[in-house]
Design a protein around this motif. Structure first.
Motif, PDB file in Angstrom:
ATOM      1  N   GLU A 184     -24.114  19.654   6.838  1.00 12.04           N
ATOM      2  CA  GLU A 184     -25.104  20.408   7.642  1.00 12.04           C
ATOM      3  C   GLU A 184     -26.542  20.109   7.207  1.00 12.04           C
ATOM      4  N   LYS A 185     -26.679  19.604   5.949  1.00 16.40           N
ATOM      5  CA  LYS A 185     -28.037  19.233   5.521  1.00 16.40           C
ATOM      6  C   LYS A 185     -28.322  17.772   5.851  1.00 16.40           C
ATOM      7  N   GLY A 186     -27.437  17.184   6.629  1.00 13.54           N
ATOM      8  CA  GLY A 186     -27.649  15.810   7.105  1.00 13.54           C
ATOM      9  C   GLY A 186     -27.909  14.814   5.983  1.00 13.54           C
TER      10      GLY A 186
ATOM     11  N   PHE B 105     -32.104  21.949   2.726  1.00 12.26           N
ATOM     12  CA  PHE B 105     -32.547  22.101   4.112  1.00 12.26           C
ATOM     13  C   PHE B 105     -34.024  21.739   4.222  1.00 12.26           C
TER      14      PHE B 105
ATOM     15  N   LYS C 138     -34.446  18.137   4.695  1.00 10.22           N
ATOM     16  CA  LYS C 138     -33.978  17.770   6.039  1.00 10.22           C
ATOM     17  C   LYS C 138     -35.055  18.123   7.065  1.00 10.22           C
ATOM     18  N   GLU C 139     -35.637  19.305   6.899  1.00  9.26           N
ATOM     19  CA  GLU C 139     -36.629  19.760   7.879  1.00  9.26           C
ATOM     20  C   GLU C 139     -37.928  18.964   7.774  1.00  9.26           C
TER      21      GLU C 139
ATOM     22  N   ILE D  37     -34.349  26.583   8.656  1.00  5.63           N
ATOM     23  CA  ILE D  37     -33.455  27.337   7.762  1.00  5.63           C
ATOM     24  C   ILE D  37     -34.130  27.622   6.421  1.00  5.63           C
TER      25      ILE D  37
END
Ligand code: F6R
Length: 369
Positions: free
Chosen positions: A1-3, A8, A11-12, A153
């Protein structure tokens, strides 16, 4: 989900070029018009505006500080930026020709909500810039321009901030467009330059490895200072806020010109000072002043971390660490200059063993006043 990213937040940060592109998508026409379909204020309403107040908190407030420079420069409308938590308590002068721009990622921040309720009681018009569809602040506003950052997130705001900047530029350009302005040529050029920004943010992200190394080197500092001028000032404040939130370190941002009025006394041997340098093109005087400020802090022992445009050779002799960003018109520069500061804070926090995505004592949305 954190790619594939450790946090996060990383990722963002990596999603920022796309987030900015999505926020601009379909809103800038080739003819140089700006299409803001969710803004339900008529062009006449916008022509009647005689004063703008921007209200927001934290990182969103820093986006508002940048917006003030853009709006005043492009529209010649007076524009004030105020912390939402302070706004209504000083009984601001508002009426139906006042435009309030409320900036909120979550759309649920109580301080910002109370500020717009107060403004509406005084008949002011409210335009919300918001990331959360259908949240309270846009519901209570006369118009809304959604940022298309997608869900954020990590508690510390990154991609929402860049999309807020993009949205603020759109609002500024739109106001300039409908009101008919002095700087029509410049505004048309900005429309094209804005469209090039996602690619420039991507370029910055590709060069972040030295920032990670630098973060490990300065992770034990007692304090980190940030200086900037013009739109670089809110970027300095944002860099300091990210570091406080994530690394739990003392960090402060200053307007570079204020240093000599006090804060320069803080500088000690080895104190890291992050310097956000304006473009030498356009406003050369401002650039040269910041270069002098860098010399001044370095002469007092600071370890200088300089964020400067490609090709700006004047900073080279005074930079202990030099981080390059692509050439960008001054007002749009925060979209690129803030990115290394986000990465720096994230990596310092990680080096200190902190929980990057869930910093202590903080919540993602602050629903109490
Ligand atoms: C900083 C941060 C906060 C928020 C502030 C406003 O990283 O996330 O400072 O920016 O609490 O929140 P919104 O934008 O949701 O109103």
């Amino acid at each position: 989900e954190k790619g594939g990213h450790d946090y996060f937040m990383l990722k963002e940060i990596a999603e920022q070029p796309q987030a900015v592109a999505d926020t601009l998508l379909g809103r800038l026409t080739e003819a140089g018009d700006i299409v803001l379909d969710e803004v339900r204020l008529t062009d006449q309403d916008l022509r009647d505006v005689d004063k703008v107040f921007i209200v927001a908190c934290g990182t969103s407030y820093h986006a508002g500080m940048v917006a003030k420079y853009a709006i005043e420069h492009w529209t010649r409308l007076p524009c004030e930026v105020e912390l939402a938590s302070e706004f209504r308590y000083r009984d601001p002068v508002l009426d139906r020709s006042t435009l309030i721009i409320a900036i909120s990622q979550s759309g649920e921040t109580m301080d910002t909500l109370m500020a717009i309720r107060h403004a509406k009681e005084q008949k002011a018009r409210v335009l919300a810039i918001c990331n959360a569809n259908g949240s309270t602040i846009p519901r209570e506003s006369d118009a809304v321009l959604y940022t298309h950052a997608g869900p954020e997130i990590a508690v510390a705001s990154t991609k929402a901030f860049l999309t807020q900047l993009a949205a603020c530029y759109l609002v500024g350009l739109h106001l300039a467009h409908v009101r008919g302005i002095k700087y029509a040529d410049e505004v048309a050029a900005v429309v094209a330059q804005l469209q090039a920004m996602p690619g420039k943010v991507e370029q910055v992200l590709e060069t972040m490895e030295p920032v990670r190394e630098l973060a490990r080197q300065i992770a034990d500092s007692r304090s980190v200072l940030f200086i900037g001028r013009h739109v670089g000032f809110p970027v300095a404040l944002e860099g300091a806020l990210k570091l406080k939130e994530l690394a739990y370190m003392h960090a402060e941002g200053f307007a570079a010109g204020e240093l000599k009025h006090g804060p320069i006394a803080l500088i000690d041997k080895g104190t890291p000072v992050v310097c956000v340098v304006p473009s030498p093109a356009g406003r050369g005087v401002m650039h040269d002043k910041v270069v002098s400020n860098i010399q001044e802090v370095r002469a007092r022992g600071a370890r200088t971390i300089v964020i400067a445009e490609e090709g700006d050779v004047a900073v080279e002799p005074y930079a202990d660490h030099l981080i390059r960003v692509p050439r960008t018109p001054t007002v749009l520069a925060p979209l690129v200059t803030v990115v290394p500061l986000q990465v720096l804070a994230c990596e310092i926090a990680a080096a200190r063993g902190n929980d990057v995505d869930q910093p202590r004592n903080l919540a993602k949305s602050v629903t109490v006043e």
